[in-house]
Design an enzyme around this catalytic site. Structure first.
Site: not given
Length: 707
Positions: A127, A282, A565, A608
């Protein structure tokens, strides 16, 4: 040149067209500026950015500040407007998760043989805003030691200075606007400490604290100290270890999520040189033969709305990959750039044999201890369905109490023995994802830095976090931060719409098992330490049956889960170490392709990844703009932000008509809409237009106020 009436009328017409109709909400209007329909894509752009996620929208906003450059962002996911309330509400990250929606790529790993053959979900944002739109909003930073270790791995490479702690610290601060807790009672109850000097004050992303807290949050730091964990007053100035309450990506003005779209796209004025297209995945980068021995990208191929038909857009200057740790290596692979053995097996023509693409994959992995509890938690309040459940301040609450624990606390006097074992096992546990000598050399370089610099430093090997969003339960998670086990992103198909193969190689190295074992044992100890202990009724998972080291190890192998992560799959390393990009982010063997996202740092961080990725994207935009805005050596330049030229696709990029001057009235101080002048005559033309343009501007602003 005089300012003609036609110019003024054209500018005025553009402004009127930009004004919303009475039936349109101002909010919707502001959100859709610069998001263009796919049918209006031009034939070519100076910069085509692959991915409109966290990094891609930073790059798009910053590069389009220069009016002499045209910029296009292509995002595979939608704009997210139909889910905007769920995106914007911080607590809905727990209670109305977007993972089950089309905003999640919903990747999965291959079966992990050292983790009970588990297949792990890998949620990633699909998104505008990417994972910053669907994640848990932790906004903390890596430490100075580990960032400088990254720079040291680059040696004397040109541009290495861009990745020092000082450079990244400034770039991370540039992305941020820090706000202290809005209420002193919240600061006191949650035991929040901060140092304003360590934070940014004029950036697009808000970093703050929830408008609601719980006594258990305040108990966290006290229990951590009592369990032997260091406390910290400022985890953001380079010493990021110890226990603290982290900032979150929350805008305290309205208690909404602050993410890449809301910070770097929605506030922008209309820019004639900038377009963002959603639902455009893409598929490949297209190359000419060579330029100085390197391949040159001349176009980007993409598919709309998941369809099979392929379209292309031309590239005048550069392609910038910002598709993330999964997406960026995947696009390179489908474009024929990557390890020859992978491409051959997938049936993709090898255009550039670059063995490091997709290698060096690292991920934080997590295991959790759970207790039953009758204490009030955020989950209890939400499930009670009281009026407080719908209070925006309550719905701003996200888990953010954390602690980063180093080897000394985990292993005591055994650190040197652990280090000796790790260094002695380097050849035994080389990942089997590549036989290339360069990739193996790179693995050893990362491995050695982790063992020699990180392991013996105060940097956290384990992150502990408390979870308070479940009714009747409290969790404490232990998360491995610097894994010795590395994996790979690859492909097994020639169809670029097929998902990549994700093999993080979890727990391949026994040191990861040992470190995670000690971390989860510490999590239990922390939950049994006052003042947290009085809130715990009984440990329900794994429970009292798990006591010995072997029992812990057997249990955790079946419980590991990603902490979301992943990093390092387009690692910035020397080419001879399996590097994919150099210190200026250019892909080896390609003359005009860069990568700028979380796939770039060669080693995992004890934090993070949002803040470091915002900083990396800011730094990347500075590097790229600096390269293209260098004045020609023999030309005199007037005092202006950039040099005005015609863009390579033939569009006029000067702003002598004054449009950019009017646009700047809508620009917040965090995102600049730079104007450029090339000659005194152009500047004079702007001045001649000024009285008429001011009249148009006045009429436009008046019409806006009446709507």
């Amino acid at each position: 040149m005089r300012c003609s009436l036609s110019v003024v009328l054209a500018v005025g017409a553009g402004l009127v067209a930009a004004a919303p109709h009475a039936h349109e909400s101002r909010e919707t209007h502001l959100r859709t500026r610069n998001i263009i329909d796919s049918t209006t894509i031009a034939g070519s752009y100076d910069f085509v950015i692959v991915g409109g996620g966290l990094a891609g929208l930073v790059l798009g906003a910053r590069l389009s500040e220069d009016a002499n450059h045209t910029v296009l962002v292509l995002e595979a996911g939608g704009n997210g407007d139909e889910y905007r309330e769920r995106i914007d509400t911080p607590a809905y990250a727990y209670y109305e998760s977007l993972w089950p929606t089309e905003l999640n790529w919903a990747f999965t790993t291959t079966p992990q043989p050292n983790a009970n053959n588990s297949v792990c979900p890998w949620p990633r944002g699909k998104v505008l805003g990417g994972s910053s739109a669907i994640n848990g909003m932790y906004l903390n930073r890596p430490g100075e030691i580990e960032v400088n270790a990254w720079q040291d791995m680059l040696g004397d490479m040109d541009g290495a200075e861009n990745w020092s702690w000082e450079s990244m610290y400034a770039a991370m601060k540039k992305s941020e606007t820090f706000s202290p807790p809005v209420d002193s009672s919240i600061q006191q109850e949650a035991a929040i400490t901060y140092n304003p000097a360590s934070h940014g004050s004029q950036g697009p992303i808000h970093m703050s604290y929830p408008g609601f807290t719980l006594p258990l949050v305040g108990a966290w730091s006290s229990a951590a100290i009592n369990a032997g964990v260091d406390n910290t007053q400022d985890a953001y100035g380079g010493e990021n270890w110890g226990a603290y309450v982290a900032t979150s990506a929350i805008n305290p003005a309205n208690w909404t999520r602050s993410y890449s779209r809301s910070g770097y796209l929605d506030p922008l004025p209309p820019r004639r040189n900038y377009g963002v297209v959603a639902n455009a995945q893409v598929t490949r980068i297209l190359f000419n033969n060579t330029s100085g021995g390197n391949l040159t990208a001349y176009a980007v191929e993409y598919a709309l709305n998941g369809g099979d038909a392929k379209l292309t857009v031309g590239v005048n200057k550069e392609v910038i990959l910002a598709a993330g740790t999964v997406g960026s290596p995947t696009v390179l692979l489908y474009s024929g750039v990557g390890p020859k053995d992978v491409l051959d097996a997938a049936g993709v023509e090898v255009l550039s044999d670059l063995p490091g693409v997709g290698q060096h994959l690292q991920d934080h992995i997590s295991v959790t201890v759970t207790w039953s509890s009758d204490a009030e938690t955020a989950g209890t309040i939400y499930n009670d369905n009281s009026s407080e459940k719908n209070d925006p301040a309550f719905l701003s609450y996200v888990n953010s109490a954390t602690a980063y624990v180093n080897s000394s606390l985990l292993f005591g006097n055994g650190v040197s023995g652990l280090q000796s074992n790790i260094l002695g096992e380097i050849d035994q546990y080389i990942p089997n994802t590549s036989s290339d000598t360069g990739v193996i050399s790179g693995y050893k370089a990362i491995y050695g830095t982790t063992a020699n610099t990180i392991l013996t430093s105060p940097i956290g090997l384990i992150e502990l976090v408390i979870g308070l969003s479940t009714d009747g339960a409290i969790q404490i998670g232990a998360n491995l931060q610097h894994p010795f086990s590395h994996g790979q992103i690859s492909i097994n198909s020639s169809n670029p719409l097929d998902y990549p193969v994700i093999n993080p190689n979890y727990l391949n190295h026994p040191a990861d098992v040992e470190i995670l074992r000690e971390g989860v044992k510490l999590a239990r100890r922390l939950g049994e330490t006052e003042p947290l202990a009085s809130a715990m009724i009984k440990e329900t998972w794994p429970g009292s049956d798990v006591q010995t080291d072997q029992e812990w190890e057997d249990w955790l192998r079946g419980e590991v889960f990603t902490e979301f992560h992943p990093s390092s799959t387009c690692a910035m390393l020397p080419l001879e170490q399996g590097g994919v990009v150099d210190a200026n982010l250019r892909v080896y063997g390609l003359s005009n392709v860069r990568v700028a996202d979380a796939s770039v740092p060669p080693m995992s961080f004890s934090a993070h990844l949002m803040s470091s990725t915002y900083g990396l994207a800011e730094q990347a935009s500075t590097i790229i703009r600096g390269f293209y805005n260098q004045p020609p050596p023999s030309t005199k330049h007037h005092n202006s932000t950039t040099n005005s030229t015609s863009s390579s696709n033939g569009r006029s990029s000067g702003n002598g008509n004054g449009t950019a001057i009017l646009n700047t009235t809508n620009v917040p101080p965090t995102i600049n809409d730079t104007s450029s002048t090339s000659t005194n005559s152009n500047a004079a033309s702007s001045l001649n237009c000024w009285p008429l343009l001011m009249t148009v501007a006045f009429l436009y602003l008046t019409s806006r106020l009446l709507l």
